[in-house]
Design a protein around this motif. Sequence first.
Motif, PDB file in Angstrom:
ATOM      1  N   CYS A  63       0.831  -1.196   0.000  1.00 58.09           N
ATOM      2  CA  CYS A  63       0.000   0.000   0.000  1.00 58.09           C
ATOM      3  C   CYS A  63       0.865   1.246   0.000  1.00 58.09           C
ATOM      4  N   ASP A  72      -2.979   7.618  -5.926  1.00 57.36           N
ATOM      5  CA  ASP A  72      -3.416   7.242  -7.260  1.00 57.36           C
ATOM      6  C   ASP A  72      -2.560   7.877  -8.336  1.00 57.36           C
ATOM      7  N   ILE A 114       1.433   8.997  -8.714  1.00 57.78           N
ATOM      8  CA  ILE A 114       2.753   9.231  -8.149  1.00 57.78           C
ATOM      9  C   ILE A 114       3.806   9.141  -9.246  1.00 57.78           C
ATOM     10  N   VAL A 130      -1.553  -7.234  -6.871  1.00 63.50           N
ATOM     11  CA  VAL A 130      -1.369  -6.635  -8.199  1.00 63.50           C
ATOM     12  C   VAL A 130      -1.711  -5.152  -8.118  1.00 63.50           C
ATOM     13  N   VAL A 178      -1.914  -2.003 -10.936  1.00 66.26           N
ATOM     14  CA  VAL A 178      -1.808  -1.700 -12.361  1.00 66.26           C
ATOM     15  C   VAL A 178      -1.639  -0.188 -12.524  1.00 66.26           C
ATOM     16  N   ALA A 179      -0.621   0.195 -13.293  1.00 67.14           N
ATOM     17  CA  ALA A 179      -0.358   1.626 -13.473  1.00 67.14           C
ATOM     18  C   ALA A 179      -0.001   1.906 -14.921  1.00 67.14           C
ATOM     19  N   THR A 180      -0.251   3.148 -15.327  1.00 62.54           N
ATOM     20  CA  THR A 180       0.273   3.587 -16.624  1.00 62.54           C
ATOM     21  C   THR A 180       1.563   4.344 -16.349  1.00 62.54           C
ATOM     22  N   GLU A 222       4.002   7.011 -18.318  1.00 62.78           N
ATOM     23  CA  GLU A 222       4.136   7.850 -19.512  1.00 62.78           C
ATOM     24  C   GLU A 222       5.552   8.396 -19.605  1.00 62.78           C
ATOM     25  N   PRO A 249       9.442   7.864 -15.611  1.00 57.80           N
ATOM     26  CA  PRO A 249       8.130   8.050 -16.230  1.00 57.80           C
ATOM     27  C   PRO A 249       7.096   8.552 -15.233  1.00 57.80           C
ATOM     28  N   LYS A 250       6.072   9.202 -15.751  1.00 55.71           N
ATOM     29  CA  LYS A 250       4.973   9.649 -14.879  1.00 55.71           C
ATOM     30  C   LYS A 250       4.056   8.448 -14.654  1.00 55.71           C
ATOM     31  N   ARG A 251       3.915   8.077 -13.406  1.00 58.74           N
ATOM     32  CA  ARG A 251       3.197   6.840 -13.088  1.00 58.74           C
ATOM     33  C   ARG A 251       1.826   7.168 -12.508  1.00 58.74           C
ATOM     34  N   THR A 252       0.797   6.534 -13.023  1.00 57.17           N
ATOM     35  CA  THR A 252      -0.562   6.734 -12.515  1.00 57.17           C
ATOM     36  C   THR A 252      -1.190   5.363 -12.268  1.00 57.17           C
ATOM     37  N   VAL A 253      -1.559   5.130 -11.017  1.00 56.66           N
ATOM     38  CA  VAL A 253      -2.203   3.847 -10.697  1.00 56.66           C
ATOM     39  C   VAL A 253      -3.621   3.859 -11.258  1.00 56.66           C
ATOM     40  N   VAL A 254      -3.961   2.864 -12.056  1.00 59.39           N
ATOM     41  CA  VAL A 254      -5.306   2.815 -12.645  1.00 59.39           C
ATOM     42  C   VAL A 254      -6.210   1.811 -11.930  1.00 59.39           C
ATOM     43  N   ASP A 255      -5.620   0.782 -11.343  1.00 59.88           N
ATOM     44  CA  ASP A 255      -6.442  -0.185 -10.619  1.00 59.88           C
ATOM     45  C   ASP A 255      -5.524  -1.024  -9.741  1.00 59.88           C
ATOM     46  N   ARG A 256      -6.099  -1.638  -8.743  1.00 63.59           N
ATOM     47  CA  ARG A 256      -5.316  -2.518  -7.879  1.00 63.59           C
ATOM     48  C   ARG A 256      -6.259  -3.303  -6.975  1.00 63.59           C
ATOM     49  N   ILE A 257      -5.692  -4.230  -6.237  1.00 60.81           N
ATOM     50  CA  ILE A 257      -6.487  -5.009  -5.281  1.00 60.81           C
ATOM     51  C   ILE A 257      -6.617  -4.179  -3.999  1.00 60.81           C
ATOM     52  N   THR A 277     -11.480  -5.058  -6.304  1.00 60.23           N
ATOM     53  CA  THR A 277     -10.557  -4.115  -6.935  1.00 60.23           C
ATOM     54  C   THR A 277     -10.941  -2.673  -6.584  1.00 60.23           C
ATOM     55  N   LYS A 278      -9.963  -1.819  -6.835  1.00 63.64           N
ATOM     56  CA  LYS A 278     -10.195  -0.379  -6.628  1.00 63.64           C
ATOM     57  C   LYS A 278     -11.346   0.089  -7.510  1.00 63.64           C
ATOM     58  N   SER A 279     -11.407  -0.433  -8.755  1.00 59.24           N
ATOM     59  CA  SER A 279     -12.460   0.039  -9.660  1.00 59.24           C
ATOM     60  C   SER A 279     -13.841  -0.401  -9.170  1.00 59.24           C
ATOM     61  N   GLU A 280     -13.919  -1.570  -8.536  1.00 58.82           N
ATOM     62  CA  GLU A 280     -15.209  -2.016  -7.973  1.00 58.82           C
ATOM     63  C   GLU A 280     -15.627  -1.059  -6.851  1.00 58.82           C
ATOM     64  N   ARG A 301      -6.437  -3.789   1.935  1.00 60.88           N
ATOM     65  CA  ARG A 301      -5.234  -3.090   1.472  1.00 60.88           C
ATOM     66  C   ARG A 301      -5.586  -1.685   1.010  1.00 60.88           C
ATOM     67  N   LEU A 302      -6.574  -1.065   1.701  1.00 66.75           N
ATOM     68  CA  LEU A 302      -7.028   0.261   1.266  1.00 66.75           C
ATOM     69  C   LEU A 302      -5.937   1.310   1.492  1.00 66.75           C
TER      70      LEU A 302
END
Lengths: 361, 191
Positions: A15, A21, A23, A106, A108-110, A112, B20-28, B38-41, B190-191
Motif C-alpha cells: 500500500c 493514485d 505518483i 497486483v 496496475v499503473a500507466t 508515460e 516516467p509519470k506513473r498513474t495507478v489505474v487499478d489494484r487489489i 478491486t479499486k475500480s469495484e 489493502r485500502l
Amino acid sequence: MRWSLGAAAIFLGACASAAPDEITTTHVASTSARPDDTHPLSRAETVTCSRASPTNPTFLVAVTLRGIADKSTCSKIASFAGAPIDAVTIESDIHALYATGKVQDVVVATEEEAGQTTLVFDVVQRPRLAALTIEGAPKGVDADAAIGDHPGRFDVLWERGAEARILDALQTEGFRHATVGHDVKLVPGKGAEVRITIVPGAILTLGAVRFEGLSKANDTFLRAPLLLRPGAPVPADVVERDGLVVQAGLYDLGLVESSVATRTEENPTAGTVDVVFTVTEGPQYSLGRVRVKGPRAFEPARYKRALAPLKSGAMFVRTTVANVVQDLESIHREADAPAHVDVETRLDPKKHVIDVDLVIQ
Amino acid sequence: MAIALGLALVLVAVASDASPKRTVVDRIVAVVDGDVITKSELDRLVAPVEKKVRADNEGRPDDTAAVLARVRPEGLTSLIERHLFLQEGERRKIDVTKAEIDAAVAAVAAQNNVTLPELMKLVQDSGMDVEQYRHELRGQLLEGRLISIDMPTRHPEWKVLPRDVQVERMAQDRTEYLNELRAKAFIEVRL
C-alpha cells in the motif's frame, strides 16, 4: 498467527508504494536472483507481454508484467499494446492474475515517458513453499493424506484449509479436543517454511446416545438409523447428521412441529462422551383430505390405487407422502406422460390435521 | 570520496527527472476468502455517494472533506459484507433469479411513483449503470433471503411478531450473521 502479521506487513508495504493514485517514482532494480523468494516487492524481473507502435498517441505502446519472470503469465491477461486503456479489461486481468494462485497482490499503473504510455502490472508473487513439516500427528492419523496435494506457493487460504482437514481427520479418530497450529518462516532465497503443529489431546469415544422429552415417539424407531455407535469416535459432522435424522424421524411420526436440540456430555475419566437429543414433540398430526390436482393421464381408479397408502385420519408420515409422489411420477413415466408432482400441504393447528394436495405438473 | 558522493547525487537527480509519470489505474483493495475486490469495484460503489456528498455540502469544503474521508472505508466494508453474503449464498446454494431482480426493480419504481425508464434514468444520473444497479439489488435480495430463511428456526414466535419487531430482529440477526461469517473468513484489506 505469525504469518498474519507477516502478511499484514507485506500488504502495508504494498500500500505504501501504491496508495496514492498518482505518483512519480523511479524503480531501483533489485540484485537478488529470485525476487519472490527474497523481498516480496522486488521488481527485478519484467516481462513484456506485447509491444506496438500505435499512431494514436493515447494508445498503449507496451503491456508489461513486473515482478514475475514467467512469460506464460502473459496469457492470463487480455490487455494488449496498440489498443487504448480499457478499465474493464484491466479489472478482469487483475482477477485472472490472482486466480493463477501464484500472485498475492497486483497494482496496475500507466507509465508515460516521451509521450508514450506503457501499462504495467506490478505483481507481488506468493512465496514458494520451500518446506512443509507436520509435528505431533498421533498414530492412526495420516496428516499428510489429510492435507492432500499442496500448491507450489504459500497461500494462507490453502494453509487454513489444510489445518481444517487435519482437524477433521483427528476428530474422526476421536480426538475431540485436538488443536492444530502453524508457524511460517520466510527464508531469503528459499521461500516459506511452514510447520504445522498438532496437539491431539485424549481420545473420547461414544458412551451412549440418550433421548430426552419423548412421550409420543418411540426411542427404538428414532435410534435405528443413527450412525453414532457406542465405543466409536464422535465426529461433529456425524453428531449433526444424526440430529437431522432424529428430526426427520419425528416428522415421520406426525410430529411436524417438533424440534431437536443436540448436546454432548463428556466423561473424561471414562474417556467417553454421551450425545443427548432433547426433543420437544408438540402435537401429533394426522392426515386430512388428500387430493390430486392438475392434468390427469389415467382413469380415476388408477390414481385411487396410487393414493391408497394415504388414508385420511391415519398418522401423517412424510416418507409415505414422498413414496406416493414417486409412485405417481413412475406410473406417468411408464405411460409416456412424464409429470412432476408437487406436494402442497395445509396445516390445521387446532385440529392437528394436514391436508395434502398432489399437484401434477 | 566527496566527488563520488556528488556524482551519485547527480545520477539520482537525473534518474528522477527521467522517470516516467506513473498513474495507478487499478489494484487489489481487499481479498475476502480468495475473492478479489478491486479499486475500480470500490470506485463504482462510492462514486454516486461521493457525487451526492459534494452536491449536499456545496460551499462547505471542510464538511465535504470530513464526509468524503469516511466514504471509501465504509464503502469497502460494505463490499466485503456483500462478498461474504455472496459466498455464503454459494455455500448454501441459495441464489436470486433474474425474475426476482426484475420484480424488485419494478417494486422500487412503484414505491417511488416512477416508470421503469424513469427509474433507470435516475439510476444513471446517480452515476451507476443499470447492470451495476441490478447487481446491487441482487446482493440485497440475497442478503435478505439468507437472513430471513432461518428466522422461523431462530425465533419460533416469528410469524406472530409485529412487523417493526421483525425488522429490528432482522437487523440484529444480520449483525450476528456477519460476525459469524467474518470469524470464519480470511479477509485482507489493502485500502
